[in-house]
Design a protein around this motif. Structure first.
Motif, PDB file in Angstrom:
ATOM      1  N   GLU A  55      -0.268   4.416  -8.818  1.00  0.00           N
ATOM      2  CA  GLU A  55       0.610   5.320  -9.466  1.00  0.00           C
ATOM      3  C   GLU A  55       1.949   4.628  -7.620  1.00  0.00           C
ATOM      4  O   GLU A  55       3.057   4.717  -7.542  1.00  0.00           O
ATOM      5  CB  GLU A  55       0.975   6.403  -9.906  1.00  0.00           C
ATOM      6  CG  GLU A  55      -0.020   6.606 -10.974  1.00  0.00           C
ATOM      7  CD  GLU A  55       0.077   8.319 -11.395  1.00  0.00           C
ATOM      8  OE1 GLU A  55       0.226   8.229 -12.577  1.00  0.00           O
ATOM      9  OE2 GLU A  55       0.065   9.393 -10.512  1.00  0.00           O
ATOM     10  N   ALA A  56       1.235   5.138  -6.403  1.00  0.00           N
ATOM     11  CA  ALA A  56       1.601   5.228  -5.573  1.00  0.00           C
ATOM     12  C   ALA A  56       1.510   3.590  -5.228  1.00  0.00           C
ATOM     13  O   ALA A  56       3.297   3.209  -4.682  1.00  0.00           O
ATOM     14  CB  ALA A  56       0.392   5.137  -4.427  1.00  0.00           C
ATOM     15  N   GLU A  71       9.089   6.079  -0.650  1.00  0.00           N
ATOM     16  CA  GLU A  71       7.483   6.015   0.151  1.00  0.00           C
ATOM     17  C   GLU A  71       6.265   7.027  -0.076  1.00  0.00           C
ATOM     18  O   GLU A  71       7.229   8.452  -0.544  1.00  0.00           O
ATOM     19  CB  GLU A  71       8.455   7.135   1.611  1.00  0.00           C
ATOM     20  CG  GLU A  71       8.942   5.798   2.562  1.00  0.00           C
ATOM     21  CD  GLU A  71      10.088   6.207   3.480  1.00  0.00           C
ATOM     22  OE1 GLU A  71       9.222   6.547   5.127  1.00  0.00           O
ATOM     23  OE2 GLU A  71      10.354   7.174   3.737  1.00  0.00           O
ATOM     24  N   VAL A  72       5.250   7.090  -0.323  1.00  0.00           N
ATOM     25  CA  VAL A  72       4.514   7.429  -0.814  1.00  0.00           C
ATOM     26  C   VAL A  72       3.137   8.212   0.439  1.00  0.00           C
ATOM     27  O   VAL A  72       2.527   6.948   0.916  1.00  0.00           O
ATOM     28  CB  VAL A  72       3.423   7.032  -1.955  1.00  0.00           C
ATOM     29  CG1 VAL A  72       2.603   7.279  -2.167  1.00  0.00           C
ATOM     30  CG2 VAL A  72       4.547   6.553  -3.262  1.00  0.00           C
ATOM     31  N   PHE A  73       3.217   9.755   0.243  1.00  0.00           N
ATOM     32  CA  PHE A  73       1.883   9.902   1.435  1.00  0.00           C
ATOM     33  C   PHE A  73       1.296  10.478   0.428  1.00  0.00           C
ATOM     34  O   PHE A  73       1.689  11.189  -0.506  1.00  0.00           O
ATOM     35  CB  PHE A  73       2.597  10.884   2.509  1.00  0.00           C
ATOM     36  CG  PHE A  73       3.995  10.610   3.494  1.00  0.00           C
ATOM     37  CD1 PHE A  73       4.564  10.271   4.657  1.00  0.00           C
ATOM     38  CD2 PHE A  73       5.094  10.320   3.087  1.00  0.00           C
ATOM     39  CE1 PHE A  73       4.798   9.287   5.091  1.00  0.00           C
ATOM     40  CE2 PHE A  73       6.024   9.902   3.700  1.00  0.00           C
ATOM     41  CZ  PHE A  73       6.625   9.154   4.779  1.00  0.00           C
ATOM     42  N   ASN A 130      -5.808   8.489   9.722  1.00  0.00           N
ATOM     43  CA  ASN A 130      -4.094   8.483   9.370  1.00  0.00           C
ATOM     44  C   ASN A 130      -4.729   6.685   9.291  1.00  0.00           C
ATOM     45  O   ASN A 130      -4.773   5.965   9.727  1.00  0.00           O
ATOM     46  CB  ASN A 130      -2.653   8.270  10.084  1.00  0.00           C
ATOM     47  CG  ASN A 130      -2.327  10.716  10.515  1.00  0.00           C
ATOM     48  OD1 ASN A 130      -2.737  10.508   9.529  1.00  0.00           O
ATOM     49  ND2 ASN A 130      -2.793  10.130  11.730  1.00  0.00           N
ATOM     50  N   GLU A 131      -3.968   6.176   8.003  1.00  0.00           N
ATOM     51  CA  GLU A 131      -4.543   4.932   7.720  1.00  0.00           C
ATOM     52  C   GLU A 131      -3.382   4.575   6.306  1.00  0.00           C
ATOM     53  O   GLU A 131      -2.593   5.420   5.504  1.00  0.00           O
ATOM     54  CB  GLU A 131      -5.845   4.477   6.794  1.00  0.00           C
ATOM     55  CG  GLU A 131      -6.238   3.271   6.446  1.00  0.00           C
ATOM     56  CD  GLU A 131      -7.607   3.160   6.413  1.00  0.00           C
ATOM     57  OE1 GLU A 131      -8.272   1.986   6.376  1.00  0.00           O
ATOM     58  OE2 GLU A 131      -8.286   3.715   5.755  1.00  0.00           O
ATOM     59  N   ASN A 132      -3.084   3.548   6.516  1.00  0.00           N
ATOM     60  CA  ASN A 132      -2.172   2.877   5.462  1.00  0.00           C
ATOM     61  C   ASN A 132      -3.017   2.429   4.757  1.00  0.00           C
ATOM     62  O   ASN A 132      -3.390   0.953   5.227  1.00  0.00           O
ATOM     63  CB  ASN A 132      -0.890   1.816   6.909  1.00  0.00           C
ATOM     64  CG  ASN A 132       0.147   1.129   5.533  1.00  0.00           C
ATOM     65  OD1 ASN A 132      -0.113   0.498   4.387  1.00  0.00           O
ATOM     66  ND2 ASN A 132       1.359   1.662   5.845  1.00  0.00           N
ATOM     67  N   ILE A 133      -2.850   2.159   3.662  1.00  0.00           N
ATOM     68  CA  ILE A 133      -3.898   1.210   3.049  1.00  0.00           C
ATOM     69  C   ILE A 133      -2.664   0.108   1.476  1.00  0.00           C
ATOM     70  O   ILE A 133      -1.991   1.713   0.741  1.00  0.00           O
ATOM     71  CB  ILE A 133      -5.149   2.216   2.235  1.00  0.00           C
ATOM     72  CG1 ILE A 133      -5.304   2.520   2.875  1.00  0.00           C
ATOM     73  CG2 ILE A 133      -5.260   1.122   0.729  1.00  0.00           C
ATOM     74  CD1 ILE A 133      -6.686   3.878   2.449  1.00  0.00           C
ATOM     75  N   GLN A 134      -2.235  -1.229   1.277  1.00  0.00           N
ATOM     76  CA  GLN A 134      -1.171  -1.254   0.767  1.00  0.00           C
ATOM     77  C   GLN A 134      -0.119  -0.563   0.555  1.00  0.00           C
ATOM     78  O   GLN A 134       0.451  -0.358  -0.657  1.00  0.00           O
ATOM     79  CB  GLN A 134      -1.912  -1.222  -0.918  1.00  0.00           C
ATOM     80  CG  GLN A 134      -3.466  -2.460  -0.759  1.00  0.00           C
ATOM     81  CD  GLN A 134      -3.472  -2.582  -1.963  1.00  0.00           C
ATOM     82  OE1 GLN A 134      -3.354  -2.806  -2.620  1.00  0.00           O
ATOM     83  NE2 GLN A 134      -4.934  -1.300  -2.741  1.00  0.00           N
ATOM     84  N   GLY A 135       0.957   0.484   1.939  1.00  0.00           N
ATOM     85  CA  GLY A 135       1.239   0.392   1.934  1.00  0.00           C
ATOM     86  C   GLY A 135       1.462   2.075   1.828  1.00  0.00           C
ATOM     87  O   GLY A 135       2.571   3.340   2.243  1.00  0.00           O
TER      88      GLY A 135
END
Length: 396
Positions: free
Chosen positions: A20-21, A30-32, A44-49
């Motif tokens: 979904e994200a 933007e998905v948090f 904090n981590e960016n996983i595939q956006g």
């Protein structure tokens, strides 16, 4: 749009949340993601956006989550964390995954007054009836399923929009809770096209079963999943299908009961308990199979949901044999991808297996129908369109 997804466990993994994200991100949002951490995971981590924001938890808080609607402690603890998450990341829409943490999210939203999407992955109050710890004296004393049901209905009514996994679930909620059907969106769990188009097959698994007529089951093996019916059937089928093999990929603490049944029936050579396997190996097991099964017992939960395994089975082009649990039976009938047996009826299961065994053309046709159904109508690229439309039409 700045979407704040709320998840009350660690991430990854969670295929539905991830799917979904990523779909929303690809469509300009933007998905948090609020989730929990128990060890030394990155905060904090960016996983595939996906902008993952992890908040510290511990074993005590985890245990309190089971009592969330008995005592207020878990809701109060999580509300503080969710409030910080929403304010820090300037969230515009709250997207709650399941009801365990929903109380905390709605508590925070009393002041924020944001739109709320409640995403019900399952009918939690109904499925909890089968949790072993809730059948104990203290489980019944401390955890009220009636209260969970009441809370679920309150949250459903409060949510701006509800997301469910099947049309049957939507119908049940409309009838029971009175939620307007236009405020409920169906987003099924399905596979991406790459699942079957770019699967890397393990030849060793395929070769292992190349001389067998394989009945394949993938997933949790709890007794309500119906494998006792299948094992009883195998003791009969082996007389006709000499190269029969029931392959079970998955496990549960109740496996001791299944293995005892296999031993009593003296069919150890006809059943393989493979345990949980890496997700990447599942296409190989499916390719090696002759018939893929889902012999669920019927109950309100099973009648209004279906497992992701069905789309995995169909995507690889295998015929299915499923019980008459409503949602999965309706799906298979719509796809024309398999046969349906009466739940907990080993004789009917046996008859349907023999029908498929003796008719290779039928197996091929059903498998082909399922593959085309996934490709044209039921892959994630198609089923996620309603999720995309939901957020495209939100007015903040």
């Amino acid at each position: 749009m700045r979407i704040g997804m709320i998840l009350d466990k660690t991430f990854p993994p969670d295929p539905r949340v991830e799917n979904e994200a990523i779909s929303l991100i690809k469509n300009g949002h933007e998905v948090f993601l609020f989730c929990l951490k128990y060890e030394n995971e990155l905060k904090n981590e960016n996983i595939q956006g996906i902008q993952v924001k992890r908040y510290k938890s511990n074993k005590l808080i985890y245990k309190l989550s089971a009592l969330v609607y008995t005592f207020p402690f878990y809701t109060q603890i999580m509300a503080q964390k969710i409030r910080d998450f929403c304010i820090t990341n300037k969230i515009e829409v709250i997207h709650i995954h399941d009801i365990q943490i929903a109380g905390a999210a709605f508590k925070v939203n009393k002041k924020l007054n944001l739109k709320v999407v409640l995403d019900l992955h399952e009918n939690r109050p109904e499925i909890m009836k089968f949790y072993p710890h809730l059948k104990s004296f203290f489980g019944k004393l401390l955890i009220s399923l009636k209260k969970w049901k009441q809370k679920e209905e309150i949250f459903i009514k409060k949510a701006t929009t509800l997301i469910v996994v099947t049309q049957e679930s939507k119908n049940e909620i409309v009838n029971r809770v009175g939620k307007d059907s236009k405020d409920i969106v169906v987003v099924p769990n399905t596979v991406h096209k790459n699942y079957y188009k770019k699967a890397i097959l393990k030849q060793g698994i395929i070769d292992k079963y190349k001389d067998n007529f394989v009945l394949l089951y993938i997933g949790d093996t709890g007794l309500r999943r119906g494998l006792q019916t299948v094992i009883k059937s195998v003791s009969v089928l082996k007389e006709t299908i000499k190269n029969l093999k029931l392959v079970i990929v998955g496990s549960n603490t109740s496996d001791i009961i299944l293995k005892k049944q296999v031993k009593i029936l003296n069919i150890q050579n006809f059943v393989d308990f493979e345990g949980w396997q890496n997700e990447n190996l599942l296409p190989s097991y499916i390719v090696a199979s002759s018939i893929c099964i889902s012999p669920l017992h019927r109950n309100l939960h099973h009648d209004t949901t279906y497992a992701n395994k069905l789309s995995q089975y169909m995507s690889v082009g295998k015929p299915l044999l499923v019980s008459n649990a409503t949602a999965q039976a309706n799906l298979i009938e719509k796809a024309k991808s398999g046969l349906i047996h009466r739940e907990q009826d080993s004789e009917d299961f046996t008859m349907k297996v023999l029908q498929l065994y003796t008719d290779e053309k039928l197996r091929d046709n059903l498998g082909s129908n399922g593959n085309q159904f996934i490709a044209n109508d039921f892959c994630w690229e198609k089923t996620s369109e309603k999720l995309i439309d939901l957020y495209a039409n939100f007015n903040l």
